[in-house]
Design a protein around this motif. Structure first.
Motif, short mmCIF file in Angstrom:
data_model
loop_
_atom_site.label_atom_id
_atom_site.label_comp_id
_atom_site.label_asym_id
_atom_site.label_seq_id
_atom_site.Cartn_x
_atom_site.Cartn_y
_atom_site.Cartn_z
N ALA A 194 -58.41 20.64 20.03
CA ALA A 194 -58.20 20.87 21.65
C ALA A 194 -59.38 21.84 22.04
O ALA A 194 -59.59 22.71 21.39
N GLY A 195 -60.08 21.19 22.94
CA GLY A 195 -61.32 22.14 23.70
C GLY A 195 -62.57 21.95 22.84
O GLY A 195 -63.71 22.62 23.36
N SER A 196 -62.86 21.34 21.81
CA SER A 196 -63.89 21.12 20.99
C SER A 196 -64.64 20.18 21.73
O SER A 196 -64.46 19.21 22.60
#
Length: 281
Positions: A148-150
């Motif tokens: 998540a968030g990469s």
């Protein structure tokens, strides 16, 4: 006194005042660097990069750099999460972070010693083995693991792949949680059809523990955000002398550095992020 002499005297006085007002950290920051040990800031549970057992590729780079400098290796262990730099490098408990993305504001970066990219991890003998970009129709409707968030998450959203995606936590204490292991285990078990992971993590883990999986660096994405990054060593802000010494170390030993990374399974790419380098295997 001639006018020109007064000007020179004034400049000398101003320079002296500036030097006298500079704090010790501003005037001689390199004095903070240990002369008796190669002091490394590292995460104790961040395999395949670093761990207390010394089996990560950053551990092996640290071993090599210390030997090249003819200094004993000394670690300051701290989880690479919020407060890592503040509580290790900035606190003068160590002098260098072995792996840090180029351009980060918290450290002074050396010249980069490797370039790598996010990668797609799929079953070696499965139907996705020929996929090279996230717009490939073969990925449509599949459950794909993603941190998540990469950066790849933006590309997944653009290509309509987030609806069924399985997300894993980005910032964790690897001593207690390992989303990368969970992510690869899910591909191995078939819970997800593929996974997207930072190449220097995916490559070594697949090489050592997941022979039925393969790692495909994502070099075909043309829209932002970019998925390749140049990796440097990080030193304290202002320590230009130490930075230059490490730059020289990198420049003179690039072939040996590459060999350590390739042996670990890190997918190396060229500086422009357009092609995988010869892995020598």
């Amino acid at each position: 006194m001639p006018a020109w002499a007064k000007i020179i005297s004034g400049l000398v006085l101003v320079s002296a005042l500036l030097i006298s007002r500079a704090g010790p950290g501003e005037a001689q920051t390199s004095d903070l660097v240990s002369k008796t040990a190669f002091r490394v800031c590292a995460d104790p549970a961040n395999f395949p990069m670093s761990n207390k057992e010394g089996t990560g590729f950053e551990n092996k780079l640290a071993d090599y750099f210390a030997a090249t400098l003819d200094l004993p290796l000394q670690y300051e262990w701290y989880p690479m999460a919020t407060g890592f730099i503040r509580n290790s490098l900035a606190a003068n408990k160590c002098d260098v972070v072995i792996g840090y993305a180029q351009g980060h504001e918290l450290v002074l970066n050396t010249n980069h010693y490797m370039t790598s990219a996010y990668a797609l991890v799929v079953p070696r003998d499965g139907p996705l083995a020929a996929v090279t970009n996230l717009s490939d129709p073969a990925l449509k409707g599949l459950r794909i693991g993603i941190i998540a968030g990469s950066p790849p998450a933006t590309h997944m959203a653009r290509n309509g792949l987030l609806g069924k995606a399985k997300a894993y936590n980005l910032v964790v204490d690897r001593r207690h949680e390992s989303p990368t292991v969970d992510l690869l285990n899910d591909v191995k078990s078939g819970d997800t059809a593929a996974a997207i992971l930072w190449g220097p993590i995916a490559g070594p883990m697949v090489k050592q523990e997941y022979p039925d999986l393969m790692v495909i660096p994502l070099l075909q994405e043309t829209l932002p955000p970019r998925l390749f990054f140049r990796i440097t060593m990080g030193v304290r802000l202002g320590e230009k002398v130490w930075q230059r010494k490490l730059n020289s170390l990198i420049r003179r030993n690039q072939a040996e550095i590459d060999a350590i990374l390739i042996d670990a399974g890190v997918p190396l790419i060229n500086d422009m992020g357009t092609a995988v380098m010869d892995q020598g295997q």
